[in-house]
Design an enzyme around this catalytic site. Structure first.
Site, PDB file in Angstrom:
ATOM      1  N   HIS A 336       0.794  -1.234   0.000  1.00  9.98           N
ATOM      2  CA  HIS A 336       0.000   0.000   0.000  1.00  9.98           C
ATOM      3  C   HIS A 336       0.822   1.278   0.000  1.00  9.98           C
ATOM      4  O   HIS A 336       0.271   2.359   0.131  1.00  9.98           O
ATOM      5  CB  HIS A 336      -0.917   0.050   1.220  1.00  9.98           C
ATOM      6  CG  HIS A 336      -1.982  -0.991   1.206  1.00  9.98           C
ATOM      7  ND1 HIS A 336      -3.240  -0.761   0.700  1.00  9.98           N
ATOM      8  CD2 HIS A 336      -1.963  -2.271   1.619  1.00  9.98           C
ATOM      9  CE1 HIS A 336      -3.963  -1.867   0.822  1.00  9.98           C
ATOM     10  NE2 HIS A 336      -3.212  -2.799   1.368  1.00  9.98           N
ATOM     11  N   LYS A 526      -8.034  13.704   4.843  1.00 12.99           N
ATOM     12  CA  LYS A 526      -7.176  12.519   4.734  1.00 12.99           C
ATOM     13  C   LYS A 526      -6.212  12.544   5.913  1.00 12.99           C
ATOM     14  O   LYS A 526      -6.129  13.556   6.610  1.00 12.99           O
ATOM     15  CB  LYS A 526      -6.394  12.523   3.419  1.00 12.99           C
ATOM     16  CG  LYS A 526      -5.733  13.890   3.161  1.00 12.99           C
ATOM     17  CD  LYS A 526      -5.119  14.036   1.789  1.00 12.99           C
ATOM     18  CE  LYS A 526      -6.062  14.097   0.631  1.00 12.99           C
ATOM     19  NZ  LYS A 526      -6.374  12.834  -0.035  1.00 12.99           N
ATOM     20  N   ARG A 527      -5.488  11.438   6.165  1.00 13.92           N
ATOM     21  CA  ARG A 527      -4.444  11.445   7.185  1.00 13.92           C
ATOM     22  C   ARG A 527      -3.528  12.648   6.969  1.00 13.92           C
ATOM     23  O   ARG A 527      -3.331  13.079   5.832  1.00 13.92           O
ATOM     24  CB  ARG A 527      -3.565  10.216   7.000  1.00 13.92           C
ATOM     25  CG  ARG A 527      -3.760   9.117   7.950  1.00 13.92           C
ATOM     26  CD  ARG A 527      -2.785   7.985   7.701  1.00 13.92           C
ATOM     27  NE  ARG A 527      -2.650   7.525   6.348  1.00 13.92           N
ATOM     28  CZ  ARG A 527      -1.489   7.491   5.688  1.00 13.92           C
ATOM     29  NH1 ARG A 527      -0.368   7.932   6.240  1.00 13.92           N
ATOM     30  NH2 ARG A 527      -1.447   7.016   4.460  1.00 13.92           N
ATOM     31  N   LYS A 532       1.160  14.334   1.473  1.00 16.41           N
ATOM     32  CA  LYS A 532      -0.194  14.683   1.022  1.00 16.41           C
ATOM     33  C   LYS A 532      -0.361  16.197   0.852  1.00 16.41           C
ATOM     34  O   LYS A 532      -1.312  16.675   0.264  1.00 16.41           O
ATOM     35  CB  LYS A 532      -1.230  14.141   1.998  1.00 16.41           C
ATOM     36  CG  LYS A 532      -1.276  12.600   2.032  1.00 16.41           C
ATOM     37  CD  LYS A 532      -2.249  12.103   3.064  1.00 16.41           C
ATOM     38  CE  LYS A 532      -2.252  10.601   3.220  1.00 16.41           C
ATOM     39  NZ  LYS A 532      -3.038   9.888   2.179  1.00 16.41           N
ATOM     40  N   THR A 634      -8.335   6.778  -1.843  1.00 11.21           N
ATOM     41  CA  THR A 634      -9.700   6.281  -2.037  1.00 11.21           C
ATOM     42  C   THR A 634     -10.700   7.383  -1.691  1.00 11.21           C
ATOM     43  O   THR A 634     -11.831   7.356  -2.168  1.00 11.21           O
ATOM     44  CB  THR A 634      -9.982   5.032  -1.165  1.00 11.21           C
ATOM     45  OG1 THR A 634      -9.492   5.287   0.157  1.00 11.21           O
ATOM     46  CG2 THR A 634      -9.321   3.808  -1.747  1.00 11.21           C
ATOM     47  N   LYS A 638     -14.479   8.703  -3.365  1.00  6.43           N
ATOM     48  CA  LYS A 638     -15.719   9.022  -2.649  1.00  6.43           C
ATOM     49  C   LYS A 638     -16.258  10.386  -3.089  1.00  6.43           C
ATOM     50  O   LYS A 638     -17.463  10.555  -3.283  1.00  6.43           O
ATOM     51  CB  LYS A 638     -15.467   9.025  -1.132  1.00  6.43           C
ATOM     52  CG  LYS A 638     -15.123   7.653  -0.591  1.00  6.43           C
ATOM     53  CD  LYS A 638     -14.435   7.685   0.769  1.00  6.43           C
ATOM     54  CE  LYS A 638     -13.710   6.366   0.994  1.00  6.43           C
ATOM     55  NZ  LYS A 638     -12.747   6.403   2.113  1.00  6.43           N
TER      56      LYS A 638
HETATM   57  C1  26W Z   1       3.634   0.687   9.821  1.00  3.02           C
HETATM   58  C2  26W Z   1       2.529   1.457  10.425  1.00  3.02           C
HETATM   59  C3  26W Z   1       1.610   2.026   9.418  1.00  3.02           C
HETATM   60  C4  26W Z   1       0.290   1.699   9.474  1.00  3.02           C
HETATM   61  C5  26W Z   1      -0.578   2.262   8.589  1.00  3.02           C
HETATM   62  C6  26W Z   1       2.081   2.879   8.465  1.00  3.02           C
HETATM   63  C7  26W Z   1       1.226   3.449   7.578  1.00  3.02           C
HETATM   64  C8  26W Z   1      -0.100   3.125   7.622  1.00  3.02           C
HETATM   65  C9  26W Z   1      -0.989   3.767   6.625  1.00  3.02           C
HETATM   66  C10 26W Z   1      -2.006   4.556   7.295  1.00  3.02           C
HETATM   67  C11 26W Z   1      -1.240   2.914   5.459  1.00  3.02           C
HETATM   68  C12 26W Z   1      -2.291   3.430   4.518  1.00  3.02           C
HETATM   69  O1  26W Z   1      -3.392   3.750   4.900  1.00  3.02           O
HETATM   70  N1  26W Z   1      -1.972   3.466   3.233  1.00  3.02           N
HETATM   71  C13 26W Z   1      -2.945   3.906   2.226  1.00  3.02           C
HETATM   72  O2  26W Z   1      -3.583   2.756   1.705  1.00  3.02           O
HETATM   73  C14 26W Z   1      -4.654   3.116   0.864  1.00  3.02           C
HETATM   74  C15 26W Z   1      -5.370   1.857   0.460  1.00  3.02           C
HETATM   75  O3  26W Z   1      -4.604   1.121  -0.440  1.00  3.02           O
HETATM   76  C16 26W Z   1      -4.171   3.924  -0.334  1.00  3.02           C
HETATM   77  O4  26W Z   1      -5.284   4.333  -1.061  1.00  3.02           O
HETATM   78  C17 26W Z   1      -3.363   5.124   0.125  1.00  3.02           C
HETATM   79  O5  26W Z   1      -2.780   5.753  -0.991  1.00  3.02           O
HETATM   80  C18 26W Z   1      -2.285   4.680   1.120  1.00  3.02           C
HETATM   81  O6  26W Z   1      -1.627   5.816   1.667  1.00  3.02           O
END
Ligand code: 26W
Length: 792
Positions: A336, A526-527, A532, A634, A638
């Site tokens: 991801h 978004k986060r 971003k 995503t 939406k």
């Molecule tokens: C290692 C800890 C950790 C846990 C979660 C690091 C990073 C995360 C993120 C929050 C991962 C995440 O949400 N990635 C997103 O995944 C989406 C679904 O595939 C994508 O649409 C986003 O581009 C991507 O940032």
């Protein structure tokens, strides 16, 4: 759903109010009604749930292993999927009760950080709706992602107690608890099952989340000798494992906790799968993978690979080679992100402390893998790159483990998969080209249109003559014939205004800020992450404000800029950007001299249920990541589905969005992946700073005292990130292009009907971004599983 009718729903609610709360309809509180209604519905679906389990028994099943499931609220969604939302609304109206208030009382199940967790939730919905045997396995965190508050513009985090009103939709299954062993402790994993109701289907799939508990409630001997806290020590240590989603893992103890979570998830889930398999088929053989396939959602559940080998070899007495072969046919991995810091690596020493046998197994897998590489003629340097264990620092690389053993590796949007194949994972792609696939993400149209925008849904249904589009989103393309119909466009604009009014009301109640529904709603939610580029958006808005002050007659429409984002608690810069944006909002919103021409709102505690209010109300969807950094996105989908043009870079799924709905119906700007590659080695942010006075003016506010940061040097640090650390995310380089493109938005927004047409065409062309399409592709191209209708 033949047993559901008005009378038994009413009597069900009355019954549960009585036995759970000693209440009647007249005295019940909203949360009590929420529970009573939920239990009434649960009671009515249990048989179909059981029958679905039966239906799936003799066929191949897919399992989605994920540390995150960002489910949001259940009630409204379940009403929609059961096809009874309007009936329940009628019953509530008749009883003088407020269904909306009951929906709003439900806490979000926020068991995820962002896109990755929400994707898992959308996939569950699509799995059930497509009637495929897909089960989710995760962790039942007692506390989800923190609750966000602002104090003086800074983010504060509070525990999220999502279970405070109960969790009526889940069923605890004590009888299917499993034991999970760490080197230093043994715990119990207790499953909680939540039904995933297929849209107007009799298939009810399962999300099984594990809660960690001690084997014994407390140590009786210690308690007797009055050592009370010692008596509870083991219980607390066990409870801690599933207490909270991703604790800060900067320190050693945080890392250990996260590893324990990951191991709990995979160990309990695999034992569950194996128990069920043996009940059905007897002893385990290589046949196992004909019946089971496991999708690893990022690297977080990759420990499942060595754990399955451990179970097969140590407990089921299979040969190592056989066990490894089974794994090679059972596991598939989704990547991801390409951000290096998100690819998990763990010190082998931690593994040794927590589960030494797992480390041993990883080493064996690695040596078998390395012999394979040697026989293929790879040299030592190349082998080191591939190696699961890094020889230099002794770290275990989870992605390497997943790719070397798994039979499929997929990215989540075309560009992302191409970047994996051609650069990030190019060595792996050359080694195993057949493993690489793309699966562009999607979103469920049930929650993200049918539920959150009933007004637009009803209109679409009216135009198309039926509701088939909810299950077959490509049907939206049939709306194109109305794209020049002014009557349709007027009605469409009216619906947008309705949704903007609803949002404005909610924002007034929750944030205490008044916004004008007739202004242009430009939304970035978004986060919070530097890539971003919420920062770029803030800097732009500040520049717009300065220009407006200089020239009160600046020809722009009235604008409301809305942000929503949580910053990881340990991510200093992200938190500084929150503060900066809040400071800008304060400055602008309190300046009477600009007559409210622009307003800025940073909504607190952005969540799934907040997104459900924001997406339908947007005029512009802001997706402005540095090209190459956003794997997919995503949220962009939406907004598109609810008719907002994308204002974005050519990154992630934005590219596919624009391909579907046309460049003329979106606002694309900025550097592309190639441009960035070319610019990277000669990029100097000072060139932009020196050559652009407007840009210089806003960046200088970080260090000239315009804004105060409690003397923490947070703003100096932000300044440094741009000017003295090379502006890694190309904020300065994209500033002008963003600004020019904003001007195009303002221009286009003037022509109401032409604007409406752009928005409308986004809806028409959103069909491809249904997670039904995505899940169908996983079924056909990775899992090789079929539809399996519950007909009992
Ligand atoms: C290692 C800890 C950790 C846990 C979660 C690091 C990073 C995360 C993120 C929050 C991962 C995440 O949400 N990635 C997103 O995944 C989406 C679904 O595939 C994508 O649409 C986003 O581009 C991507 O940032």
């Amino acid at each position: 759903m033949n047993t559901l009718n008005k009378e038994n729903i009413k009597s069900g609610i009355i019954k549960y109010l009585k036995i759970k709360y000693r209440r009647t309809l007249d005295t019940a509180k909203d949360f009590e009604l929420f529970n009573a209604l939920s239990l009434t519905l649960l009671e009515h679906i249990i048989d179909e749930w059981d029958n679905t389990d039966e239906t799936y028994k003799n066929t191949k099943n897919a399992y989605y292993f994920s540390a995150e499931f960002l489910m949001g609220r259940a009630l409204g969604n379940n009403l929609i999927n059961l096809g009874i939302y309007d009936d329940i609304k009628e019953i509530f109206d008749e009883l003088g009760l407020n269904l909306n208030a009951v929906e709003e009382i439900e806490e979000d199940a926020g068991l995820g950080n962002g896109g990755l967790g929400r994707l898992a939730a959308c996939f569950m919905d699509s799995g059930a709706t497509l009637e495929v045997p897909l089960t989710g396995y995760g962790i039942r965190y007692s506390n989800g992602l923190f609750k966000q508050e602002f104090k003086d513009g800074y983010q504060n985090e509070k525990a999220d107690s999502w279970l405070k009103y109960g969790d009526p939709w889940s069923i605890r299954r004590d009888d299917e608890s499993t034991i999970v062993e760490f080197a230093d402790m043994t715990v119990k994993a207790v499953p909680y099952d939540t039904p995933i109701i297929g849209y107007k289907s009799k298939n009810i799939n399962t999300l099984r989340l594990w809660k960690c508990e001690p084997l014994e409630e407390f140590n009786f001997d210690l308690y007797n000798s009055q050592q009370y806290s010692e008596a509870l020590d083991l219980k607390n240590r066990a409870d801690n494992i599933s207490r909270v989603l991703y604790p800060n893992d900067t320190g050693r103890s945080g890392k250990i906790l996260r590893l324990r979570q990951q191991y709990l998830l995979v160990s309990a889930s695999l034992k569950d799968i194996i128990r069920k398999y043996k009940e059905q088929h007897g002893a385990i053989t290589e046949e196992f993978s004909n019946f089971n396939v496991i999708q690893l959602n990022d690297t977080h559940p990759v420990l499942g690979i060595p754990e399955l080998i451990r179970i097969l070899v140590d407990e089921e007495k299979l040969e190592f080679d056989v066990a490894l072969n089974i794994c090679k046919k059972t596991f598939a991995y989704t990547n991801h992100t390409i951000l290096a810091e998100a690819l998990e690596k763990w010190d082998a020493e931690l593994f040794r402390c927590l589960f030494p046998r797992i480390l041993e197994i990883i080493n064996i897998i690695n040596s078998i893998f390395i012999s394979e590489l040697k026989s293929k003629g790879y040299n030592d340097h190349q082998i080191n790159e591939f190696s699961i264990v890094n020889n230099f620092n002794g770290q275990v690389r989870m992605a390497n483990l997943a790719i070397s053993v798994g039979f499929a590796v997929n990215g989540v949007a075309k560009l992302h998969t191409d970047i994996l194949k051609n650069s990030e994972l190019n060595n792996w792609y050359k080694l195993y080209p057949e493993k690489f696939q793309n699966k562009t993400n999607g979103i469920t149209p049930r929650r993200w249109l049918r539920l959150c925008n009933k007004e637009l849904s009803n209109f679409i249904t009216e135009l198309l003559g039926n509701e088939d589009w909810v299950k077959d989103l490509n049907k939206l393309s049939e709306l194109k014939k109305f794209a020049d119909n002014n009557e349709v466009l007027e009605k469409f604009l009216q619906i947008k205004l309705t949704k903007k009014k609803q949002l404005a009301q909610f924002i007034k109640e929750n944030e205490g800020i008044e916004i004008d529904p007739n202004s242009l709603f430009d939304i970035q939610v978004k986060r919070l992450h530097e890539y971003k580029r919420q920062f770029l958006n803030s800097l732009y808005i500040l520049d717009l404000y300065f220009r407006l002050k200089e020239n009160p007659n600046l020809d722009i429409p009235k604008c409301t800029f809305i942000f929503g984002a949580k910053a990881f608690p340990g991510y200093r810069r992200a938190k500084s950007i929150v503060k900066f944006t809040n400071d800008i909002a304060n400055l602008i919103n309190n300046d009477q001299s600009i007559n409210g021409k622009i307003k800025v709102v940073f909504v607190k505690n952005y969540s799934v249920s907040y997104a459900e209010k924001l997406c339908p109300a947007a005029d512009i969807s802001k997706q402005i990541s540095t090209a190459g950094k956003e794997a997919s996105g995503t949220g962009n989908m939406k907004f598109m589905l609810n008719g907002a043009p994308t204002f974005g870079t050519l990154d992630g799924a934005n590219i596919e969005i624009v391909n579907e709905s046309g460049e003329e119906n979106n606002f694309i700007f900025g550097l592309k992946v190639n441009d960035i590659e070319n610019l990277r080695h000669c990029y100097n942010p000072w060139d932009y700073f020196n050559n652009n006075p407007d840009l210089r003016r806003v960046i200088n506010t970080l260090v000239d005292g315009t804004f105060k940061d409690n003397l923490n040097n947070d703003y100096r640090d932000l300044f440094n990130s741009l000017m003295n650390e090379g502006d890694q995310y190309f904020v300065l380089a994209d500033f002008r292009s963003l600004k020019d493109t904003e001007d195009k938005v303002f221009e286009a927004y003037k022509d109401r009907l032409a604007w409406a047409k752009k928005c409308f065409l986004n809806v028409c062309n959103a069909g491809n971004f249904s997670s039904d399409r995505t899940i169908q592709q996983y079924c056909n191209e990775i899992w090789h599983i079929n539809k399996c209708k519950n007909t009992k």
